[in-house]
Design a protein around this motif. Structure first.
Motif, PDB file in Angstrom:
ATOM      1  N   LYS A 458      26.333  39.746  42.693  1.00  0.00           N
ATOM      2  CA  LYS A 458      27.760  39.952  42.428  1.00  0.00           C
ATOM      3  C   LYS A 458      28.148  41.411  42.687  1.00  0.00           C
ATOM      4  O   LYS A 458      29.142  41.692  43.347  1.00  0.00           O
ATOM      5  N   ARG A 459      27.333  42.327  42.189  1.00  0.00           N
ATOM      6  CA  ARG A 459      27.668  43.743  42.384  1.00  0.00           C
ATOM      7  C   ARG A 459      27.559  44.156  43.847  1.00  0.00           C
ATOM      8  O   ARG A 459      28.269  45.049  44.294  1.00  0.00           O
ATOM      9  N   ARG A 460      26.665  43.534  44.598  1.00  0.00           N
ATOM     10  CA  ARG A 460      26.497  43.935  46.000  1.00  0.00           C
ATOM     11  C   ARG A 460      27.445  43.249  46.967  1.00  0.00           C
ATOM     12  O   ARG A 460      27.726  43.782  48.032  1.00  0.00           O
ATOM     13  N   THR A 461      27.903  42.033  46.590  1.00  0.00           N
ATOM     14  CA  THR A 461      28.744  41.298  47.542  1.00  0.00           C
ATOM     15  C   THR A 461      30.131  40.966  47.014  1.00  0.00           C
ATOM     16  O   THR A 461      31.040  40.713  47.786  1.00  0.00           O
ATOM     17  N   GLY A 462      30.273  40.937  45.699  1.00  0.00           N
ATOM     18  CA  GLY A 462      31.541  40.501  45.107  1.00  0.00           C
ATOM     19  C   GLY A 462      31.567  39.007  44.820  1.00  0.00           C
ATOM     20  O   GLY A 462      32.539  38.505  44.257  1.00  0.00           O
TER      21      GLY A 462
END
Ligand SMILES: Cc1cc2nc3c(=O)[nH]c(=O)nc-3n(C[C@H](O)[C@H](O)[C@H](O)COP(=O)(O)OP(=O)(O)OC[C@H]3O[C@@H](n4cnc5c(N)ncnc54)[C@H](O)[C@@H]3O)c2cc1C
Ligand SMILES: Cc1cc2nc3c(=O)[nH]c(=O)nc-3n(C[C@H](O)[C@H](O)[C@H](O)COP(=O)(O)OP(=O)(O)OC[C@H]3O[C@@H](n4cnc5c(N)ncnc54)[C@H](O)[C@@H]3O)c2cc1C
Lengths: 505, 298
Positions: A458-462
């Motif tokens: 989630k933090r790396r791709t959204g």
């Protein structure tokens, strides 16, 4: 196992990552230990994400100096590290005479801080810029060169860049004991020992505890809590600037942030962390993290924000909220040797140093803004403390490429002629996250870059940040993580051990 | 980028989209394109292993999967071109659509478009709920998909927020698998859902329902350890330990791909909404019936 380096950094939040990156300019062995499973899981993942101009920092302070420099350099830093950001400007609104007076003072402060690019706008200018704002605005202080960013994306960029410049990161490694040796320091975690001639503590909320593993209390952190709301992207264009209210009465302030992803972030509230003993859940003794404990959101805070948002922008309905969360401020106080604390919390950045042991304690706002500058500053002081200045790292490169995003490509070029990764282009069109249009290719790349958890992706791709909050993509990501890491699906976690997504009986 | 031309583009191959194909074909259209983002047509029906489908249309008590199968067979005989694993990203005013899928990016030019994209579930994150954000919280639809399609276990010691049909059916599925459903939380003074489900789920399996209560807090670091339940009458709060929280708090029509088309006062005359993306239907037979009505308006 024993791991030796020249420098050991404790904590891989945004500050630890930028400190590591700055030091990687030199030919030094650098290790970073982080107690969590990934970088940027602490304060860095829950804050307002504004890159401040720094006009209202106390003139002459370290904060004022670093903040101006940081904000001047921010676009080029983002260029270098391929960090998405948004130039929004900041409008601080006045609803009365008190705020008008505050603005005059801030204008003067701005001059003293050598920041000429701020101005006071009249009512009509404000409504022209933000037509949906409520009635009653008298004026606004406008700082054009204000930006917004996803703070964890900044931290991850620094982390990836530091890694490519030979810094080693070790996760699941909590510093538990520190000892001084003839040649430097020895740090113990549950299963490893680390030695280094220089030690840096960037341990966020527990930086004071880590400092006191070796040194006398000097600065103590008394955490304060905050709550945030996130509004759906479909109402994201209700504002185009960071909007903040300079209240006539204490407690009436609020900030609304147009985020990089096109949502609106509202918050923070300001409240004490409730004594867990007074909480229903903790009182029953069955629960370790009750509402009121760190990073827990407060219903009262959420409702307060809902009301304030709707008051400020009447069209912003609470039904468009997609998420709320809690955050914690690392509020620093001076501590006397006998343990008594100063009356007021410390305003300026605190960088402690004692014979090769450096610590950033209680770095609150604008810590995101100043992350790179703080890293450079720390690196300079550390290098200065060495007997011989080390040579530069011959293979240092300041740049890093982020993960290519389908949604960016489509926005820039709906015909999509742009350069897609050659390796597996088909992956880039299989949608994993329906809300944010994030593709399988992006998720696989995030895993390749070290994401091991649902939140890491989630933090790396959204993926999972949109309105369905992972309802659609979580299951798909579970399968991809399983496939790629070879783990059993029941071992996959949200954010580290104990947070398994599925449990088999 | 590929370009495809079609008379009718249908988005979503759930009950509504599948019936829409048949309606369009009956009307005489020959070039029909059906885009579905999942591996196969069927939609939400495919995760419904329980009975209660088709009493209206087939006059039989079928499972969701059986209901979908009947339509899939009719679909196979139709002239429609089906694109699986293909998501419609965006519709444009000029009657084109952008599709992304296993075959890359495709532009479709069409005369008419039927949107049959179903609905998504509201999440607990959108409610004013305090506390932490641990794992072990998901919507009932996601849980049902994980259990019935992926054949995975989700966890035990379950609290379910909301007593509508979906919540009750998932509760029953879980109990049949030997899981403990500790409570269903309902803010109204009567449970939700169809009479039929109340009989066959709540009553038949003695599922405990806490009426006039809300969840106001979530506890736990790592995996969820419990919820704070507020009794609306007395305002008293109680801690209810649990290890899994499922939510069934309503559905929202999913119309994202239509984007700006929905902003005007009326829909363009070439654009139709049907099934759960039009409004949320309790019964699949009424979805099918609505889709068949398209024949007269297309
Ligand atoms: C509510 C709020 C709003 C804010 N808004 C803004 C803003 O708009 N703009 C801005 O510029 N700044 C803002 N800030 C400030 C900014 O968020 C912080 O300054 C910054 O995130 C601090 O980063 P950090 O690396 O120190 O902390 P963290 O991200 O918490 O990193 C510390 C890391 O150390 C690890 N750690 C701790 N103890 C140990 C140990 N013993 N061994 C190993 N690892 C350990 C932790 O797991 C953690 O990962 C805000 C802060 C808050 C709280
Ligand atoms: C748990 C549960 C229990 C139920 N129980 C019963 C019951 O007992 N009896 C009964 O009669 N009814 C029941 N129903 C209701 C009934 O099943 C549904 O109302 C009906 O199946 C909905 O059909 P639909 O086609 O509108 O939506 P869906 O089945 O959701 O179909 C929408 C399709 O569109 C696809 N899609 C969405 N967006 C895009 C896009 N942009 N591009 C490509 N494809 C897209 C989706 O993947 C999906 O396949 C139940 C529903 C649920 C959820």
């Amino acid at each position: 196992m024993k791991r030796t380096s020249d420098v050991l950094i404790i904590g891989a939040g945004i500050l630890g990552c930028f400190a590591a990156r700055s030091l990687s300019r030199y030919a030094l062995e650098i290790n970073v230990i982080e107690k969590r499973e990934d970088v940027c899981c602490g304060i860095t993942k829950a804050n307002t994400g504004i890159i401040y101009r720094g006009y209202d920092q106390h003139p002459g302070s370290l904060k004022a100096a670093l903040c101006k420099k940081a904000s001047d350099h921010f676009p080029s830093l983002c260029e270098e590290l391929d960090i998405p950001y948004r130039k929004t400007g900041l409008l601080m609104l006045s609803f009365g005479p008190r705020a008008d007076r505050v603005f005059q003072k801030k204008m003067e402060q701005g001059k003293e801080n050598n920041i000429p690019d701020i101005q006071i706008l009249d009512e009509s200018q404000v409504y022209q810029m933000e037509p949906l704002l409520c009635d009653g605005i008298r004026s606004a202080l406008y700082a054009e060169n204000t930006y917004t960013v996803n703070p964890w994306e900044m931290g991850i960029a620094a982390y990836e860049n530091a890694m490519s410049n030979q810094v080693h990161f070790y996760f699941g490694q909590e510093a538990m004991r520190i000892a001084r040796m003839d040649t430097g320091f020895l740090v113990e975690t549950k299963d490893h020992t680390y030695t280094a001639s220089r030690l840096i503590c960037c341990a966020g909320l527990t930086a004071d505890t880590v400092w006191e593993m070796l040194s006398k209390p000097s600065v103590k952190i008394l955490p304060l809590a905050a709550d945030y709301l996130v509004f759906d992207r479909s109402v994201g264009d209700s504002i185009s600037h960071v909007i903040s209210v300079e209240p006539e009465e204490k407690g009436d302030g609020i900030t609304l942030v147009p985020t990089v992803d096109g949502n609106i972030l509202a918050g923070p509230t300001r409240r004490s962390i409730k004594d867990p003993a007074h909480c229903t859940a903790a009182a029953s003794g069955c629960c370790t993290a009750a509402p009121g404990s760190e990073t827990a959101a407060d219903v009262g805070g959420i409702l307060e924000l809902q009301q304030k948002c709707q008051k400020l922008i009447p069209s912003l309905s609470p039904s468009m909220i997609i998420r709320s969360f809690g955050a914690v401020r690392p509020n620093p106080y001076y501590a006397e040797p006998d343990g008594t604390l100063s009356q007021k919390s410390i305003n300026d950045f605190q960088i402690l140093e004692e014979d090769g042991f450096f610590a950033l304690i209680g770095i609150k706002t604008p810590g995101i803004t100043c992350a790179d500058e703080l890293g450079r500053y720390l690196a300079q002081r550390l290098i200065g403390s060495l007997e011989h200045k080390p040579p530069l790292n011959p293979s240092f490169s300041p740049s890093r490429k982020g993960i290519l995003r389908l949604s960016d490509l489509l926005r820039d070029d709906p015909g999509l002629t742009a350069n897609l990764p050659q390796s597996a282009p088909a992956d880039y069109f299989e949608i994993i996250c329906r809300c944010e249009h994030i593709s399988k290719g992006e998720v696989l790349e995030a895993i390749r870059r070290g994401a091991t958890t649902i939140d890491g992706i989630k933090r790396r791709t959204g993926a999972g940040m949109g309105r369905c909050q992972g309802g659609y993509c979580m299951e798909k990501i579970l399968h991809l993580l399983k496939e790629q890491t070879g783990k059993d699906v029941y071992e996959i976690t949200k954010d580290g051990p104990g947070s398994e997504i599925l449990i088999k009986l | 980028m590929n370009t495809l031309y079609t008379d009718i583009l249908i988005i979503g191959a759930g009950a509504a989209g599948m019936a829409a194909v048949l309606a369009a074909e009956k009307k005489g259209y020959q070039k029909i394109l059906l885009a579905e983002r999942k591996e196969t047509p069927g939609g939400v029906l495919l995760q419904c292993t329980h009975r209660g489908f088709g009493l209206g249309y087939f006059r039989e008590d079928l499972t969701g999967i059986e209901y979908a199968d009947r339509f899939r067979r009719m679909l196979e005989k139709s002239c429609a071109k089906i694109l699986n694993r293909t998501m419609v990203l965006q519709l444009y005013q000029d009657r084109t659509a952008l599709l992304a899928g296993k075959d890359g990016l495709t532009r479709v030019c069409f005369e008419k478009c039927i949107m049959a994209t179903g609905c998504r579930e509201r999440t607990i994150q959108s409610l004013p709920v305090g506390g932490t954000r641990p794992s072990g919280i998901m919507t009932c639809g996601t849980a049902q998909k994980l259990m019935n399609i992926d054949k995975l276990e989700i966890g035990d010691e379950i609290v379910i927020l909301g007593t509508g049909d979906v919540g009750q059916i998932v509760a029953r599925d879980l109990i049949k698998k030997g899981r403990k459903v500790l409570a269903m939380i309902e803010q109204n003074d009567v449970p939700g859902g169809l009479k039929r489900n109340q009989e066959q789920c709540l009553k038949a399996f003695s599922i405990p329902v806490m009426l006039k209560t809300q969840i106001t807090g979530i506890c736990g670091s790592g995996r969820i350890e419990g919820v704070i339940v507020r009794h609306l009458d007395t305002e008293a709060e109680e801690f209810l330990p649990c290890r899994t929280l499922l939510t069934a708090i309503g559905m929202i029509p999913e119309r994202e791909a239509a984007g700006k088309l929905l902003e005007g006062a009326s829909l363009p005359d070439w654009f139709y909404l049907v099934g759960n993306c039009d409004y949320v239907h309790d019964i699949v037979d009424s979805v099918t019936a609505d889709a068949f009505k398209l024949e007269s308006v297309l």
